[in-house]
Scaffold this active site. Structure first.
Site, PDB file in Angstrom:
ATOM      1  N   LYS A 114       0.838  -1.202   0.000  1.00 50.90           N
ATOM      2  CA  LYS A 114       0.000   0.000   0.000  1.00 50.90           C
ATOM      3  C   LYS A 114       0.875   1.254   0.000  1.00 50.90           C
ATOM      4  O   LYS A 114       0.570   2.218  -0.705  1.00 50.90           O
ATOM      5  CB  LYS A 114      -0.962  -0.022   1.191  1.00 50.90           C
ATOM      6  CG  LYS A 114      -2.102  -0.980   0.899  1.00 50.90           C
ATOM      7  CD  LYS A 114      -3.115  -1.099   2.000  1.00 50.90           C
ATOM      8  CE  LYS A 114      -4.147  -2.157   1.611  1.00 50.90           C
ATOM      9  NZ  LYS A 114      -4.567  -2.981   2.721  1.00 50.90           N
ATOM     10  N   LYS A 193      -7.286 -10.466 -12.275  1.00 49.51           N
ATOM     11  CA  LYS A 193      -7.958 -10.981 -11.087  1.00 49.51           C
ATOM     12  C   LYS A 193      -9.192 -10.111 -10.788  1.00 49.51           C
ATOM     13  O   LYS A 193      -9.087  -8.887 -10.746  1.00 49.51           O
ATOM     14  CB  LYS A 193      -6.987 -10.949  -9.904  1.00 49.51           C
ATOM     15  CG  LYS A 193      -7.616 -11.401  -8.604  1.00 49.51           C
ATOM     16  CD  LYS A 193      -6.658 -11.230  -7.436  1.00 49.51           C
ATOM     17  CE  LYS A 193      -7.310 -11.635  -6.174  1.00 49.51           C
ATOM     18  NZ  LYS A 193      -7.561 -10.829  -5.110  1.00 49.51           N
ATOM     19  N   LYS A 196     -12.857  -5.887  -6.237  1.00 49.77           N
ATOM     20  CA  LYS A 196     -13.720  -4.708  -6.043  1.00 49.77           C
ATOM     21  C   LYS A 196     -12.999  -3.457  -6.526  1.00 49.77           C
ATOM     22  O   LYS A 196     -13.608  -2.543  -7.056  1.00 49.77           O
ATOM     23  CB  LYS A 196     -13.996  -4.499  -4.549  1.00 49.77           C
ATOM     24  CG  LYS A 196     -14.913  -5.508  -3.936  1.00 49.77           C
ATOM     25  CD  LYS A 196     -14.779  -5.444  -2.399  1.00 49.77           C
ATOM     26  CE  LYS A 196     -15.132  -6.760  -1.763  1.00 49.77           C
ATOM     27  NZ  LYS A 196     -14.351  -7.056  -0.565  1.00 49.77           N
TER      28      LYS A 196
HETATM   29  P1  ADP Z   1     -11.223  -7.685  -3.333  1.00 51.09           P
HETATM   30  O1  ADP Z   1      -9.946  -7.940  -4.107  1.00 51.09           O
HETATM   31  O2  ADP Z   1     -12.403  -7.692  -4.217  1.00 51.09           O
HETATM   32  O3  ADP Z   1     -11.135  -6.438  -2.468  1.00 51.09           O
HETATM   33  P2  ADP Z   1     -10.841  -9.071  -0.879  1.00 51.09           P
HETATM   34  O4  ADP Z   1      -9.401  -8.764  -0.868  1.00 51.09           O
HETATM   35  O5  ADP Z   1     -11.748  -8.375   0.084  1.00 51.09           O
HETATM   36  O6  ADP Z   1     -11.407  -8.898  -2.371  1.00 51.09           O
HETATM   37  O7  ADP Z   1     -11.018 -10.643  -0.726  1.00 51.09           O
HETATM   38  C1  ADP Z   1     -11.942 -11.302   0.076  1.00 51.09           C
HETATM   39  C2  ADP Z   1     -11.757 -12.784  -0.144  1.00 51.09           C
HETATM   40  O8  ADP Z   1     -12.105 -13.142  -1.488  1.00 51.09           O
HETATM   41  C3  ADP Z   1     -10.299 -13.245   0.024  1.00 51.09           C
HETATM   42  O9  ADP Z   1     -10.278 -14.486   0.679  1.00 51.09           O
HETATM   43  C4  ADP Z   1      -9.777 -13.369  -1.383  1.00 51.09           C
HETATM   44  O10 ADP Z   1      -8.752 -14.323  -1.503  1.00 51.09           O
HETATM   45  C5  ADP Z   1     -11.023 -13.800  -2.145  1.00 51.09           C
HETATM   46  N1  ADP Z   1     -10.952 -13.301  -3.534  1.00 51.09           N
HETATM   47  C6  ADP Z   1     -11.076 -12.014  -3.922  1.00 51.09           C
HETATM   48  N2  ADP Z   1     -10.970 -11.891  -5.266  1.00 51.09           N
HETATM   49  C7  ADP Z   1     -10.772 -13.146  -5.738  1.00 51.09           C
HETATM   50  C8  ADP Z   1     -10.582 -13.680  -7.050  1.00 51.09           C
HETATM   51  N3  ADP Z   1     -10.614 -12.908  -8.132  1.00 51.09           N
HETATM   52  N4  ADP Z   1     -10.378 -15.011  -7.168  1.00 51.09           N
HETATM   53  C9  ADP Z   1     -10.365 -15.813  -6.083  1.00 51.09           C
HETATM   54  N5  ADP Z   1     -10.546 -15.369  -4.809  1.00 51.09           N
HETATM   55  C10 ADP Z   1     -10.740 -14.044  -4.629  1.00 51.09           C
END
Ligand code: ADP
Ligand code: TRP
Length: 324
Positions: A114, A193, A196
């Site tokens: 970050k 990937k 959000k």
């Molecule tokens: P984001 O990247 O959307 O902010 P988070 O970091 O809050 O998502 O992830 C929440 C959970 O969802 C974590 O356990 C993460 O590994 C899983 N996750 C998020 N995006 C993916 C993805 N594209 N493929 C597989 N798992 C994901």
């Protein structure tokens, strides 16, 4: 005591296909494991590092609660609560902070990433892994299912547990193990990937025209309609596989390889399966949204149960360290 499983999810935006197949689906499945005691919470204290608007925070927490319940979280089998409803966790975090070297936190990848992105760090962002360790240790969790990006935080938790137990010659804190979520990376509409924060996600609540528009925007290559196509490198197929049966997936794979099928057809097939797969979730979610009293009661009951466990651990830690 059974196998205590714990994970937290930040209320920082709409839950999408990646979150579901990468994490939530597995959280829900643990409910069926004999002897498992699942604890899942909405990490609003953690989300405060980025969400700093009261209405937004309340709405995000509500959305995550609705999503988990509609996706199958069963309050009889899981303890489901909001992190900030158990304030004891911040007390334990302070105590852990006092036995944790600055160096450990300075080595945290997510913090360094970050900073590298130019995000101005608050003290909260730096302290984030200590609070996360307290989340895990206060419930004496054995297993913490998380994505790859959180594994280091669980390792730091192991260090903090050991430091505390060692400093105060006690065994109040139990060493947790990270359990890497199984699903490979779910691609977003641009092939990166799904996240959000990349604007490439397919939120679970999307339906009708909007869902169609999003699915039609999935990036594909420029192989002409007549030519055979490779399902294994196609983003549409990667998503299709998640929501279709194995038989349906191999049937579509054959159509890719045979040629004569355009990506538009594959996208329509995906859309149909998405609708079918998530229809029960959508209906349950709408019913729940009309019954927020019930949802809030689930969270309140969950917090009461979680708090009992948290108080016990905190008391042990206070006793061991001469506080209180
Ligand atoms: P984001 O990247 O959307 O902010 P988070 O970091 O809050 O998502 O992830 C929440 C959970 O969802 C974590 O356990 C993460 O590994 C899983 N996750 C998020 N995006 C993916 C993805 N594209 N493929 C597989 N798992 C994901
Ligand atoms: N930091 C986690 C994430 O962003 C959320 C979280 C907070 C968590 N506390 C936790 C996950 C404790 C597992 C255990 O995904």
């Amino acid at each position: 005591m059974g196998l205590r499983i714990l994970s937290g999810v930040q209320p920082s935006g709409d839950i999408h296909l990646g979150n579901y197949f990468g994490a939530i689906k597995q959280h829900i499945e643990y409910q069926d494991l004999a002897g498992a005691e699942p604890y899942y919470f909405i990490a609003d204290f953690h989300a405060m590092t980025t969400v700093q608007n009261a209405a937004q925070m309340r709405q995000n927490v509500e959305q995550v609660a609705l999503d988990y319940l509609a996706l199958g979280l069963d309050p009889q089998r899981s303890v489901f609560f909001r992190q900030s409803d158990v304030p004891e966790v911040t007390e334990l975090a302070w105590m852990l902070g006092c036995v944790t070297g600055m160096g450990l936190l300075e080595r945290a990848h997510s913090y360094k990433d970050k900073l590298a992105k130019g995000i101005k760090a608050s003290v909260g962002l730096f302290y984030y892994p200590v609070l996360m360790a307290a989340d895990i240790l206060i419930y004496k969790a054995n297993l913490v299912p998380v994505g790859q990006d959180q594994v280091q935080h669980v390792e730091m938790t192991q260090d903090m547990a050991q430091s505390f137990n060692h400093a105060f010659s006690c065994e109040a804190l139990v060493r947790p193990e990270a359990k890497l979520n199984e699903s490979a990376k779910v691609p977003g509409v641009d092939g990166e990937k799904m996240s959000k924060s990349y604007g490439n996600s397919i939120p679970l609540t999307l339906e009708g025209k909007e869902l169609k528009k999003r699915v039609m925007s999935i990036k594909t290559d420029s192989t002409p309609v007549e030519a055979p196509k490779n399902p294994d490198t196609c983003n549409v197929f990667a998503l299709y596989k998640l929501v279709a049966s194995p038989e349906e997936a191999s049937a579509l794979a054959e159509r890719y390889k045979a040629g004569g099928m355009g990506y538009g057809d594959a996208k329509n097939a995906l859309l149909e399966k998405l609708d079918e797969f998530f229809q029960p979730y959508r209906e349950t979610r709408k019913d729940l949204a009309r019954n927020m009293d019930y949802v809030n009661k689930v969270l309140a009951d969950g917090a009461a149960r979680a708090r009992q466990v948290a108080r016990q651990t905190l008391d042990e830690c206070k006793k061991a360290s001469g506080l209180g």
